[in-house]
Write a protein that holds these residues in place. Structure first.
Motif, mmCIF file in Angstrom:
data_model
loop_
_atom_site.group_PDB
_atom_site.id
_atom_site.type_symbol
_atom_site.label_atom_id
_atom_site.label_comp_id
_atom_site.label_asym_id
_atom_site.label_seq_id
_atom_site.Cartn_x
_atom_site.Cartn_y
_atom_site.Cartn_z
ATOM 1 N N HIS A 48 47.307 46.894 27.780
ATOM 2 C CA HIS A 48 47.978 47.450 28.958
ATOM 3 C C HIS A 48 49.187 48.306 28.599
ATOM 4 O O HIS A 48 49.602 49.162 29.374
ATOM 5 C CB HIS A 48 48.389 46.336 29.929
ATOM 6 N N ARG A 52 46.186 52.226 30.025
ATOM 7 C CA ARG A 52 45.898 51.455 31.235
ATOM 8 C C ARG A 52 44.423 51.502 31.615
ATOM 9 O O ARG A 52 43.876 50.525 32.122
ATOM 10 C CB ARG A 52 46.766 51.947 32.400
ATOM 11 N N THR A 56 41.864 48.211 31.859
ATOM 12 C CA THR A 56 41.021 47.884 33.009
ATOM 13 C C THR A 56 39.544 47.809 32.616
ATOM 14 O O THR A 56 38.810 46.927 33.057
ATOM 15 C CB THR A 56 41.198 48.939 34.119
ATOM 16 N N VAL A 88 41.773 42.291 37.131
ATOM 17 C CA VAL A 88 40.895 43.455 37.212
ATOM 18 C C VAL A 88 39.820 43.243 38.281
ATOM 19 O O VAL A 88 39.470 44.184 39.018
ATOM 20 C CB VAL A 88 40.274 43.760 35.837
#
Length: 282
Positions: A48, A52, A56, A88
C-alpha cells in the motif's frame, strides 16, 4: 463445516507453528480447510505504501479465486491478511468501476462477496457451548493477557466483530474454557512494531516491552495472540527485551489456538508449543 483457507505467506514460512496449531484445532473440531488454489501474497505491510493499485489487486486476485471455486467464506488466520482481504472486498462491493477494473487486472470476475473470517470468528462460529462440551481439560492455572494488536479489530469500519479499542472476544472464549484472563490492562490493542522486526529492532523492543511489562504488572502469567507478527515480536524478541531493559519477564506467548487446543486434549508437541522461544510449562 468447510472454509476456503488462505494461509498467507507467514503461515507457510516463519510461523509454520501457528499453522500446525490451527490445523490441529480445526481437525479436532471437524472443520475442513480447503486451501485456495494458487493464492498469492496479500501485499502485507509494503504494497500500500508503494503502489495502491497493486495493493488492491493482490487481495482482489485471492478473492476472485475464492469466488471462482465457490467459497462463500474464507478463513485467514493472519490479521494482516484478513484485514487486507476484508478491506478490498468492501471496496469492491461499493464500486462497480473498481470491480470492472480489478476483474480485468486479475483476469477473473471478482465482486467482493466472499466473507473473510479470522481465528476468533472461527471459534465463535463453532460456538462456545460446543467448545466447552468438547473440552477435556480445564485451563485453570492460566492467567493470560489477550493481545489483539493493531489489525485484528482495525480499521473499525471494515472489521466489526469486536470493539476496536477494548475487545473481549478472546477473553470470553478462554474464560469459558476455564482460564482466568486479565481483562483490565492497558496495551491490548497497541502496536508491537509489526513488520519492523528487522528494519527497526529498537522500536520493536520499545513497543513490545511496554506490552509485556504492562501485562505482567496486571497479573498475567502468559500472553495470547492470534497474529504471527505479534507472536514473533513478543516471543522471539523477549530475551533481547529482557537484556536491554534489565527486567525478567518470562511470559510464554501462546497462539489462541494453542490454549483452545490444549483444552480440547491436543498435546503440546502437536500444537508446536515446543517450538516457541519462551518455554511454556505445559
Amino acid at each position: 463445516m468447510k472454509y476456503g483457507y488462505y494461509p498467507g505467506c507467514a503461515l507457510h514460512g516463519s510461523s509454520y507453528d501457528y499453522e500446525r496449531s490451527v490445523r490441529a484445532c480445526m481437525e479436532k473440531l471437524g472443520v475442513e480447510l480447503a486451501e485456495l488454489d494458487d493464492w498469492i501474497c496479500c501485499g502485507a505491510t509494503a504494497a500500500h505504501s508503494i503502489n495502491r493499485k497493486l495493493a488492491t489487486a493482490l487481495p482482489a486476485r485471492t478473492l476472485a479465486i475464492a469466488e471462482r471455486d465457490g467459497f462463500e467464506q474464507v478463513f485467514a488466520p493472519c490479521p494482516m491478511c484478513s484485514m487486507e482481504l476484508i478491506k478490498v472486498g468492501n471496496m469492491l462491493k461499493d464500486s462497480e468501476s473498481l470491480r470492472t477494473e480489478m476483474s480485468e487486472i486479475v483476469e477473473d470476475t471478482v465482486s467482493g462477496k466472499t466473507e473473510v473470517v479470522n481465528l476468533v470468528q472461527i471459534f465463535q462460529g463453532c460456538g462456545i457451548d460446543e467448545l466447552t462440551a468438547r473440552a477435556v481439560r480445564k485451563l485453570d492455572g492460566f492467567k493470560p493477557a489477550c493481545y489483539y494488536g493493531c489489525l485484528l479489530t482495525r480499521p473499525p469500519k471494515d472489521l466489526k466483530f469486536d470493539d476496536c479499542e477494548n475487545p473481549g472476544s478472546m477473553e470470553d472464549l478462554l474464560a469459558a474454557l476455564g482460564a482466568e484472563p486479565v481483562r483490565a490492562w492497558n496495551y491490548k490493542t497497541e502496536c508491537c512494531g509489526a513488520g519492523l522486526t528487522l528494519a527497526d529492532g529498537d522500536s520493536v523492543e520499545d513497543l513490545s516491552y511496554k506490552i509485556l511489562s504492562n501485562a505482567k504488572k496486571h497479573g498475567a502469567d502468559c500472553m495470547v495472540v492470534a497474529c504471527p507478527m505479534c507472536h514473533v515480536n513478543l516471543d522471539m524478541k523477549q530475551s533481547a527485551i529482557e537484556k536491554r531493559f534489565k527486567e525478567k519477564l518470562d511470559l510464554p506467548v501462546y497462539y489462541l489456538s494453542d490454549l483452545v487446543g490444549l483444552a480440547l486434549g491436543i498435546d503440546a508437541k502437536t500444537l508446536c508449543i515446543d517450538k516457541h522461544f519462551v518455554k511454556c510449562g505445559v
